[in-house]
Design a protein around this motif. Structure first.
Motif, PDB file in Angstrom:
ATOM      1  N   GLY A   7      53.895  42.236  35.730  1.00 25.83           N
ATOM      2  CA  GLY A   7      52.590  42.560  36.259  1.00 25.83           C
ATOM      3  C   GLY A   7      52.545  42.461  37.774  1.00 25.83           C
ATOM      4  O   GLY A   7      53.401  41.823  38.408  1.00 25.83           O
ATOM      5  N   ALA A   8      51.549  43.089  38.363  1.00 33.02           N
ATOM      6  CA  ALA A   8      51.370  43.047  39.811  1.00 33.02           C
ATOM      7  C   ALA A   8      50.603  41.799  40.216  1.00 33.02           C
ATOM      8  O   ALA A   8      49.838  41.225  39.431  1.00 33.02           O
ATOM      9  N   ILE A   9      50.812  41.365  41.452  1.00 32.54           N
ATOM     10  CA  ILE A   9      50.119  40.201  41.995  1.00 32.54           C
ATOM     11  C   ILE A   9      48.757  40.633  42.541  1.00 32.54           C
ATOM     12  O   ILE A   9      48.641  41.647  43.214  1.00 32.54           O
ATOM     13  N   ARG A  10      47.738  39.843  42.246  1.00 31.34           N
ATOM     14  CA  ARG A  10      46.398  40.083  42.778  1.00 31.34           C
ATOM     15  C   ARG A  10      45.975  38.867  43.599  1.00 31.34           C
ATOM     16  O   ARG A  10      45.687  37.805  43.045  1.00 31.34           O
ATOM     17  N   GLN A  11      45.980  39.018  44.922  1.00 32.12           N
ATOM     18  CA  GLN A  11      45.571  37.923  45.794  1.00 32.12           C
ATOM     19  C   GLN A  11      44.060  37.789  45.776  1.00 32.12           C
ATOM     20  O   GLN A  11      43.320  38.773  45.740  1.00 32.12           O
ATOM     21  N   GLY A  12      43.591  36.541  45.823  1.00 32.96           N
ATOM     22  CA  GLY A  12      42.157  36.300  45.825  1.00 32.96           C
ATOM     23  C   GLY A  12      41.530  36.316  44.446  1.00 32.96           C
ATOM     24  O   GLY A  12      40.311  36.353  44.317  1.00 32.96           O
ATOM     25  N   ARG A  22      46.926  32.424  61.352  1.00 35.73           N
ATOM     26  CA  ARG A  22      45.474  32.386  61.140  1.00 35.73           C
ATOM     27  C   ARG A  22      45.087  32.868  59.754  1.00 35.73           C
ATOM     28  O   ARG A  22      44.029  32.499  59.223  1.00 35.73           O
ATOM     29  N   SER A  23      45.928  33.670  59.117  1.00 35.04           N
ATOM     30  CA  SER A  23      45.665  34.140  57.754  1.00 35.04           C
ATOM     31  C   SER A  23      46.956  34.676  57.146  1.00 35.04           C
ATOM     32  O   SER A  23      47.939  34.915  57.862  1.00 35.04           O
ATOM     33  N   ILE A  24      46.933  34.832  55.820  1.00 38.66           N
ATOM     34  CA  ILE A  24      48.092  35.406  55.133  1.00 38.66           C
ATOM     35  C   ILE A  24      47.597  36.437  54.128  1.00 38.66           C
ATOM     36  O   ILE A  24      46.451  36.382  53.674  1.00 38.66           O
ATOM     37  N   THR A  25      48.454  37.377  53.829  1.00 43.35           N
ATOM     38  CA  THR A  25      48.187  38.323  52.748  1.00 43.35           C
ATOM     39  C   THR A  25      49.423  38.388  51.862  1.00 43.35           C
ATOM     40  O   THR A  25      50.559  38.254  52.328  1.00 43.35           O
ATOM     41  N   ILE A  26      49.172  38.578  50.576  1.00 41.45           N
ATOM     42  CA  ILE A  26      50.252  38.724  49.594  1.00 41.45           C
ATOM     43  C   ILE A  26      49.974  40.006  48.839  1.00 41.45           C
ATOM     44  O   ILE A  26      48.929  40.148  48.194  1.00 41.45           O
ATOM     45  N   ASN A  27      50.878  40.964  48.953  1.00 39.89           N
ATOM     46  CA  ASN A  27      50.622  42.258  48.335  1.00 39.89           C
ATOM     47  C   ASN A  27      51.009  42.242  46.855  1.00 39.89           C
ATOM     48  O   ASN A  27      51.468  41.241  46.317  1.00 39.89           O
ATOM     49  N   ALA A  28      50.816  43.379  46.197  1.00 34.99           N
ATOM     50  CA  ALA A  28      51.034  43.482  44.758  1.00 34.99           C
ATOM     51  C   ALA A  28      52.485  43.227  44.371  1.00 34.99           C
ATOM     52  O   ALA A  28      52.777  42.814  43.235  1.00 34.99           O
ATOM     53  N   GLY A  77      40.222  33.259  47.724  1.00 34.59           N
ATOM     54  CA  GLY A  77      41.166  32.338  48.332  1.00 34.59           C
ATOM     55  C   GLY A  77      42.484  33.005  48.684  1.00 34.59           C
ATOM     56  O   GLY A  77      43.025  33.793  47.900  1.00 34.59           O
ATOM     57  N   ASP A  78      43.026  32.678  49.854  1.00 34.22           N
ATOM     58  CA  ASP A  78      44.293  33.278  50.287  1.00 34.22           C
ATOM     59  C   ASP A  78      45.431  32.966  49.327  1.00 34.22           C
ATOM     60  O   ASP A  78      46.332  33.780  49.131  1.00 34.22           O
ATOM     61  N   LEU A  79      45.411  31.752  48.750  1.00 32.04           N
ATOM     62  CA  LEU A  79      46.504  31.333  47.885  1.00 32.04           C
ATOM     63  C   LEU A  79      46.106  31.287  46.413  1.00 32.04           C
ATOM     64  O   LEU A  79      46.784  30.660  45.606  1.00 32.04           O
ATOM     65  N   ASP A  80      44.993  31.945  46.082  1.00 27.03           N
ATOM     66  CA  ASP A  80      44.628  32.132  44.675  1.00 27.03           C
ATOM     67  C   ASP A  80      45.267  33.434  44.210  1.00 27.03           C
ATOM     68  O   ASP A  80      44.919  34.518  44.692  1.00 27.03           O
TER      69      ASP A  80
END
Length: 261
Positions: free
Chosen positions: A212-217, A147-153, A91-94
């Motif tokens: 901690g770092a963010i992990r998208q998806g 159309r989509s998003i990304t969230i990096n670490a 999920g994009d926002l998980d």
């Protein structure tokens, strides 16, 4: 008889332990749930003879005292903030935090609350919110034509649009750490609030200064070890039974005393 009251405190303690284990097992599938543990302490002691007291007229000091314990009490229900395993959802926002840190959301009152449950959604206006509808701190809004998003670490949020190969940054989320995470107050709904025991929140960029770092998806799973909880449940049940037997034995002794002529 004092034994009746002592055994009653033991039964109450084991009941609280069972309730704690029951809550853990009930939340074995709750996102980012942290295992609770009941902790106990002995009560005051009845000093029939204090250690080091003079034991006779000759002035000799008794090598040991006579102290009768008065039972047990619950000293705390502590939260073990151990990270659960990360489950890939796509999920994009998980979002999951790999390491220390909390997401901050804003309550309707305007006060902040903190959670590790990263199952976020977006409103009709594109605002990122949690499952209760509380907005993620920073009021990050996703453009409706993205159309989509990304969230990096590091928490930077990029939106991608049709006809473009490079994303546009639309915001950056922070995570918060506390000096004493065990001092946070549970609110329910996978959220906690700051207390004097937890210390002040320390927000900052994910991946820096111990965060901690963010992990998208990904989502963090519950840290409950079901096998360990069942073992604790059996132990608490046996403890409860033993205390009930003490009450039965004390009752029989008291009954024998009242029947003396």
């Amino acid at each position: 008889m004092q034994a009746l009251r002592i055994a009653a405190t033991g039964m109450d303690a084991q009941q609280k332990r069972v309730e704690t284990v029951s809550n853990n097992i009930a939340n074995m599938s709750t996102t980012a749930y942290d295992t609770r543990r009941a902790e106990f302490a002995d009560l005051h002691y009845q000093q029939l003879r204090a250690p080091g007291a003079i034991s006779s007229s000759t002035g000799l000091i008794a090598p040991a005292g006579i102290e009768l314990g008065l039972g047990v009490r619950t000293s705390a229900i502590s939260v073990n903030h151990t990270q659960g395993s990360l489950r890939q959802t796509g999920g994009d926002l998980d979002l999951a935090i790999e390491g220390r840190g909390w997401f901050e959301v804003t309550l309707p009152s305007g006060d902040p609350a903190y959670t590790r449950d990263g199952a976020f959604k977006k409103t009709g206006e594109g605002l990122i919110v949690n499952s209760e509808g509380y907005p993620l701190a920073g009021d990050i809004t996703i453009p409706q034509d993205a159309r989509s998003i990304t969230i990096n670490a590091n928490g930077e949020v990029y939106a991608y649009f049709d006809g473009e190969t490079e994303g546009q940054q639309v915001g950056a989320l922070q995570t918060t750490i506390f000096v004493n995470e065990k001092g946070l107050e549970a609110m329910g709904g996978n959220m906690f609030r700051e207390t004097q025991a937890s210390g002040a929140p320390i927000p900052g960029e994910p991946g820096l200064d111990g965060r901690g770092a963010i992990r998208q998806g990904f989502l963090e799973e519950s840290s409950v070890d079901v096998v360990a909880q069942i073992a604790d449940l059996i132990e608490a049940q046996r403890g409860y039974e033993l205390n009930s037997k003490v009450i039965s034995a004390a009752d029989q002794m008291l009954g024998s005393t009242t029947q003396l002529r």
